[in-house]
Design a protein around this motif. Structure first.
Motif, PDB file in Angstrom:
ATOM      1  N   LEU A  46       0.826  -1.206   0.000  1.00 17.86           N
ATOM      2  CA  LEU A  46       0.000   0.000   0.000  1.00 17.86           C
ATOM      3  C   LEU A  46       0.862   1.259   0.000  1.00 17.86           C
ATOM      4  N   THR A  47       1.946   1.248   0.778  1.00 10.52           N
ATOM      5  CA  THR A  47       2.845   2.400   0.820  1.00 10.52           C
ATOM      6  C   THR A  47       3.462   2.655  -0.546  1.00 10.52           C
ATOM      7  N   GLY A 213     -13.899   4.738  -0.120  1.00 12.84           N
ATOM      8  CA  GLY A 213     -14.591   4.148   1.017  1.00 12.84           C
ATOM      9  C   GLY A 213     -13.930   2.842   1.394  1.00 12.84           C
ATOM     10  N   VAL A 214     -14.618   2.028   2.189  1.00 19.20           N
ATOM     11  CA  VAL A 214     -14.057   0.759   2.632  1.00 19.20           C
ATOM     12  C   VAL A 214     -15.167  -0.280   2.681  1.00 19.20           C
ATOM     13  N   ASP A 215     -14.856  -1.535   2.299  1.00 18.19           N
ATOM     14  CA  ASP A 215     -15.860  -2.592   2.308  1.00 18.19           C
ATOM     15  C   ASP A 215     -15.855  -3.350   3.623  1.00 18.19           C
ATOM     16  N   ALA A 216     -16.661  -4.406   3.698  1.00 16.96           N
ATOM     17  CA  ALA A 216     -16.820  -5.152   4.952  1.00 16.96           C
ATOM     18  C   ALA A 216     -15.534  -5.848   5.376  1.00 16.96           C
ATOM     19  N   GLU A 217     -14.625  -6.116   4.444  1.00 22.79           N
ATOM     20  CA  GLU A 217     -13.363  -6.781   4.769  1.00 22.79           C
ATOM     21  C   GLU A 217     -12.250  -5.798   5.108  1.00 22.79           C
ATOM     22  N   GLY A 218     -12.568  -4.493   5.101  1.00 20.88           N
ATOM     23  CA  GLY A 218     -11.560  -3.492   5.436  1.00 20.88           C
ATOM     24  C   GLY A 218     -10.670  -3.108   4.276  1.00 20.88           C
ATOM     25  N   GLY A 282      -8.024  -4.432   6.373  1.00 21.13           N
ATOM     26  CA  GLY A 282      -7.821  -3.834   7.682  1.00 21.13           C
ATOM     27  C   GLY A 282      -6.523  -3.089   7.862  1.00 21.13           C
ATOM     28  N   GLU A 283      -5.571  -3.269   6.947  1.00 26.52           N
ATOM     29  CA  GLU A 283      -4.319  -2.513   7.001  1.00 26.52           C
ATOM     30  C   GLU A 283      -4.525  -1.185   6.281  1.00 26.52           C
ATOM     31  N   ILE A 284      -4.132  -0.086   6.928  1.00 22.53           N
ATOM     32  CA  ILE A 284      -4.385   1.248   6.398  1.00 22.53           C
ATOM     33  C   ILE A 284      -3.074   2.029   6.325  1.00 22.53           C
ATOM     34  N   VAL A 285      -2.847   2.676   5.194  1.00 15.21           N
ATOM     35  CA  VAL A 285      -1.672   3.524   4.997  1.00 15.21           C
ATOM     36  C   VAL A 285      -2.141   4.881   4.493  1.00 15.21           C
TER      37      VAL A 285
END
Length: 297
Positions: A46-47, A213-218, A282-285
């Motif tokens: 992601l980074t 946005g974000v879905d149910a799996e993050g 669920g991992e966010i950058v």
């Protein structure tokens, strides 16, 4: 009769149970490490994606036509657009005649750009790094954002040639000579002597963040798309229709583009702040970059 060897059902059950216990122990010991490894890999990916996308945006922002950046009106919170007019090169044009040459060679005079009346030919005093082609655009003296989109300081190139050499010294009148498709009067008050080249293969360019946005799996649901070659529009809407599109980033959780054209004491340099957030299981950058924007034509 020879007795056959083998396992009894009880022995087989015992082996299965013991194997299951050992597997459970390994899973308890190494499961978190494996999940951590996968999470680190997702964050690193992601980074990389966010950094690559933002670097591309900053590169085009810094080389855009002065005063061409604008944030397009947003119809929803999940949609944002940043538009600009990227350049491929530029230089300085002749602002006055070479009187010594013109006196000796009246048949092939120098060609300064006349800002007092429509003009179609001018000498370029500097060398090109990326030579323009017929059909590309010359922009001169873009003081107001709308001007380059409306075309008041923009003209199409018909051809690029070479001016004559100046006598025995072989000193050139310029590095090249540009002929426009039609005579154009550029802003009369402009005194900078500089011009920008806009490739016709790009024209105006918009970076559009859509469905963030974000879905149910993050995982992020949005995309960051670069749209080019849709023309120059005085009034441009977001989302942009037409042109050629290329996805710059996926898994977009959110975008935030801010542009202030009036940074600095002289109000000739702007500042763009770009924030891009990506998410994957669920991992966010989140990466934020800033870019100074040179608005002196």
């Amino acid at each position: 009769m020879k007795k056959q060897g083998g396992f009894t059902l009880v022995e087989l059950v015992i082996v299965i149970v013991v194997t299951g216990i050992i597997a459970a122990i390994f899973a308890m010991q190494f499961g978190p490490s494996l999940q951590h490894y996968l999470a680190v890999g997702r964050r690193a990916n992601l980074t990389h994606l966010a950094d690559t996308a933002l670097r591309r945006m900053v590169t085009e922002i810094r080389t855009a036509v002065p005063n061409s950046l604008r944030l397009l009106p947003m119809p929803s919170a999940k949609l944002s657009c940043l538009e600009m007019v990227p350049t491929s090169d530029g230089g300085r044009f002749r602002t006055g005649p070479d009187t010594q040459w013109d006196t000796a060679n009246p048949a092939t005079p120098s060609e300064p750009l006349d800002l007092r009346a429509p003009d179609a030919v001018f000498d370029v005093l500097t060398a090109f790094d990326n030579a323009p082609k017929a059909g590309d655009w010359v922009v001169i003296g873009n003081q107001n954002t709308a001007d380059v989109y409306e075309g008041s300081d923009r003209a199409a190139i018909a051809s690029i040639g070479s001016p004559p050499a100046t006598g025995s010294s072989n000193k050139p009148l310029g590095q090249s000579r540009i002929t426009l498709g039609a005579a154009k009067q550029f802003p009369y008050a402009y005194e900078g002597g500089r011009f920008n080249i806009v490739p016709d293969s790009l024209q105006a360019v918009t970076y559009m963040c859509k469905d963030a946005g974000v879905d149910a799996e993050g995982t992020g649901t949005g995309t960051l798309t670069r749209i080019a070659h849709y023309g120059f529009n005085a009034s441009q809407a977001c989302p942009v229709a037409g042109g050629t599109s290329a996805v710059v980033a996926t898994k977009v959780r959110s975008c935030n583009f801010v542009y202030n054209p009036d940074q600095g004491a002289t109000q000739q340099s702007g500042f763009a702040q770009l924030q891009l957030t990506l998410a994957d299981h669920g991992e966010i950058v989140t990466l934020t970059v800033g870019a100074q924007v040179e608005n002196l034509p």
